[in-house]
Design a protein around this motif. Structure first.
Motif, short mmCIF file in Angstrom:
data_model
loop_
_atom_site.label_atom_id
_atom_site.label_comp_id
_atom_site.label_asym_id
_atom_site.label_seq_id
_atom_site.Cartn_x
_atom_site.Cartn_y
_atom_site.Cartn_z
N GLU A 28 0.81 -1.30 0.23
CA GLU A 28 0.27 -0.01 -0.07
C GLU A 28 0.86 1.29 0.14
OE1 GLU A 28 -2.87 0.47 3.14
OE2 GLU A 28 -0.99 0.11 4.72
N THR A 29 0.39 2.81 0.11
CA THR A 29 1.16 3.52 -0.26
C THR A 29 -0.35 4.40 0.96
OG1 THR A 29 1.79 3.88 -2.37
CG2 THR A 29 1.10 5.62 -0.89
N MET A 30 0.93 4.54 2.29
CA MET A 30 0.12 5.18 3.35
C MET A 30 0.86 6.33 3.44
SD MET A 30 -1.69 5.42 5.88
CE MET A 30 -1.82 3.71 6.74
N LEU A 31 -0.29 7.27 3.52
CA LEU A 31 0.15 8.54 3.64
C LEU A 31 -0.20 8.93 5.15
CD1 LEU A 31 0.60 10.90 1.87
CD2 LEU A 31 -0.19 9.10 0.32
N ILE A 32 1.32 9.77 5.98
CA ILE A 32 0.78 9.93 6.69
C ILE A 32 0.53 11.70 7.19
CG2 ILE A 32 1.99 10.77 9.26
CD1 ILE A 32 2.09 7.73 8.15
N LEU A 33 -1.02 12.07 7.65
CA LEU A 33 -0.49 14.07 7.52
C LEU A 33 -1.04 14.19 8.57
CD1 LEU A 33 -3.77 12.87 5.28
CD2 LEU A 33 -2.02 13.53 4.49
N GLY A 34 -0.37 15.26 8.96
CA GLY A 34 -0.36 16.38 9.51
C GLY A 34 -0.11 17.68 10.21
N ARG A 35 -0.52 18.70 10.74
CA ARG A 35 0.25 20.29 10.29
C ARG A 35 1.64 20.03 10.64
NH1 ARG A 35 -3.33 23.66 10.24
NH2 ARG A 35 -5.92 23.48 11.09
N SER A 36 2.56 20.80 10.45
CA SER A 36 3.96 20.47 10.30
C SER A 36 4.18 20.79 12.41
CB SER A 36 4.62 22.26 10.01
OG SER A 36 4.26 22.18 8.74
N GLY A 37 5.14 20.26 12.97
CA GLY A 37 5.65 20.10 13.49
C GLY A 37 5.08 18.33 14.67
N CYS A 38 4.58 18.16 13.78
CA CYS A 38 3.18 17.27 14.46
C CYS A 38 3.67 15.55 14.30
CB CYS A 38 1.86 16.79 13.90
SG CYS A 38 2.60 15.82 12.05
N GLY A 39 5.45 15.68 13.86
CA GLY A 39 5.84 14.35 14.36
C GLY A 39 5.62 13.68 13.37
N LYS A 40 5.38 13.58 12.11
CA LYS A 40 5.71 12.90 11.05
C LYS A 40 6.72 13.06 10.28
CE LYS A 40 3.21 15.76 8.62
NZ LYS A 40 3.62 17.10 8.78
N SER A 41 7.41 13.16 10.29
CA SER A 41 9.00 12.82 9.71
C SER A 41 10.54 12.65 10.71
CB SER A 41 9.75 13.91 9.61
OG SER A 41 9.50 14.72 8.18
N VAL A 42 9.66 12.68 12.13
CA VAL A 42 10.18 12.09 13.34
C VAL A 42 9.53 10.28 13.01
CG1 VAL A 42 10.35 11.37 15.98
CG2 VAL A 42 10.50 13.74 15.06
N LEU A 43 8.67 9.54 12.84
CA LEU A 43 8.44 8.66 12.95
C LEU A 43 8.60 8.12 11.76
CD1 LEU A 43 6.09 7.24 13.55
CD2 LEU A 43 4.90 7.33 11.75
N LEU A 44 9.98 8.49 10.80
CA LEU A 44 9.59 7.55 9.42
C LEU A 44 11.33 7.78 10.15
CD1 LEU A 44 9.37 9.54 5.89
CD2 LEU A 44 8.33 7.92 7.52
N LYS A 45 12.02 8.90 11.02
CA LYS A 45 13.02 8.59 11.77
C LYS A 45 13.74 6.74 12.69
CE LYS A 45 15.00 13.22 10.46
NZ LYS A 45 14.79 14.80 10.69
N ILE A 46 12.31 7.14 13.29
CA ILE A 46 12.45 6.23 14.22
C ILE A 46 12.36 4.56 13.63
CG2 ILE A 46 10.95 5.27 15.79
CD1 ILE A 46 10.30 8.19 17.20
N ILE A 47 11.29 4.72 12.69
CA ILE A 47 11.28 3.38 11.73
C ILE A 47 12.87 3.07 11.56
CG2 ILE A 47 10.69 1.92 10.36
CD1 ILE A 47 8.17 4.14 9.82
N LEU A 48 13.78 3.80 11.46
CA LEU A 48 15.21 3.91 10.38
C LEU A 48 16.33 3.42 11.34
CD1 LEU A 48 14.55 6.23 7.43
CD2 LEU A 48 14.89 3.62 7.23
#
Length: 245
Positions: A28-48
């Motif tokens: 699937e193509t999962m979109l992580i939505l949310g306002r700037s600073g909500c932790g979206k990019s942090v989530l990717l870095k945690i998985i990695l």
């Protein structure tokens, strides 16, 4: 499949992710939505595991990577291609060298095969003939396409996109969106895309998760997100629509 359970992360006492739980299904193509600073990019870095969560579990393809060392994560990261927000190309390397680098570092591919794979992936992202150009000679959209080619060069099972259309004009952004769709369809990769660009999100996504105050507030289809009556989601949608007018 990637599974996140009860993820917490704080920086200097500021809570960014709070009991976040999410499952990304294969293909699937999962979109992580949310306002700037909500932790979206942090989530990717945690998985990695580029940064460590404070608490919580991470499962990738049934493998519990929660407490993996840097050495243990190497084989996991080979499954994952990453398109960073700023492209993150090596300025002193040519396009071909940027793409060849992961193959040289992490495989025993002969030079002839590396050269062939570089040419093939550049053709896929419509960047033929740029092998000997430096990143400084490329436009923003061209850099994103080369960065996507580098993310794909190891034939990953997953590709992560961090704000793939940020800073691009609408026509160039649509080109990147089309490439994301083609990549998923032709290579059958599982994609996780972090963005606050709602038009791009709705164009490329199969499923959507909305982060608010460090938690997943809702996960569902495009229509389920649009019709969700929770105030933070409706406010986000209204503000995103206003920016397009």
């Amino acid at each position: 499949m990637i599974e996140l359970y009860d993820i917490h992360k704080s920086f200097n006492g500021l809570e960014v992710l709070n009991s976040l739980t999410l499952a990304i299904q294969s293909g699937e193509t999962m979109l992580i939505l949310g306002r700037s600073g909500c932790g979206k990019s942090v989530l990717l870095k945690i998985i990695l595991r580029l940064i460590a969560q404070d608490t919580g579990r991470i499962i990738i393809d049934g493998e519990n990577t929660t407490d993996y060392s840097e050495d243990q994560m190497l084989h996991v990261r080979k499954k994952i291609g990453m398109l960073f927000q700023g492209a993150a190309l090596f300025d002193s390397m040519t396009v071909a060298q940027n793409l060849a680098y992961p193959l040289i570092e992490h495989t025993e591919c002969p030079f002839s095969e590396i050269s062939t794979r570089v040419d093939e992936i550049l053709h896929f992202v419509e960047m033929d003939g740029t092998q000997f150009k430096l990143p400084s000679e490329l436009s923003g959209g061209m850099k994103k396409r080369v960065a996507l080619a580098r993310a794909m060069i190891m034939k990953p099972k997953y590709i992560f996109y961090d704000e793939p259309t940020t800073g691009l004009d609408p026509i160039t952004a649509n080109t990147i969106n089309d490439l994301i769709i083609r990549t998923q369809e032709e290579y059958n990769v599982t994609s996780i895309i972090v963005t606050h660009d709602l038009a791009s999100a709705f164009r490329v996504g199969n499923r959507f998760s909305f982060i608010h105050e460090g938690k997943i507030l809702c996960t569902g289809t495009k229509n389920e997100i649009i019709n969700n009556e929770l105030k933070p989601i409706q406010n986000f949608l209204r503000d995103a629509l206003w920016k397009t007018i």
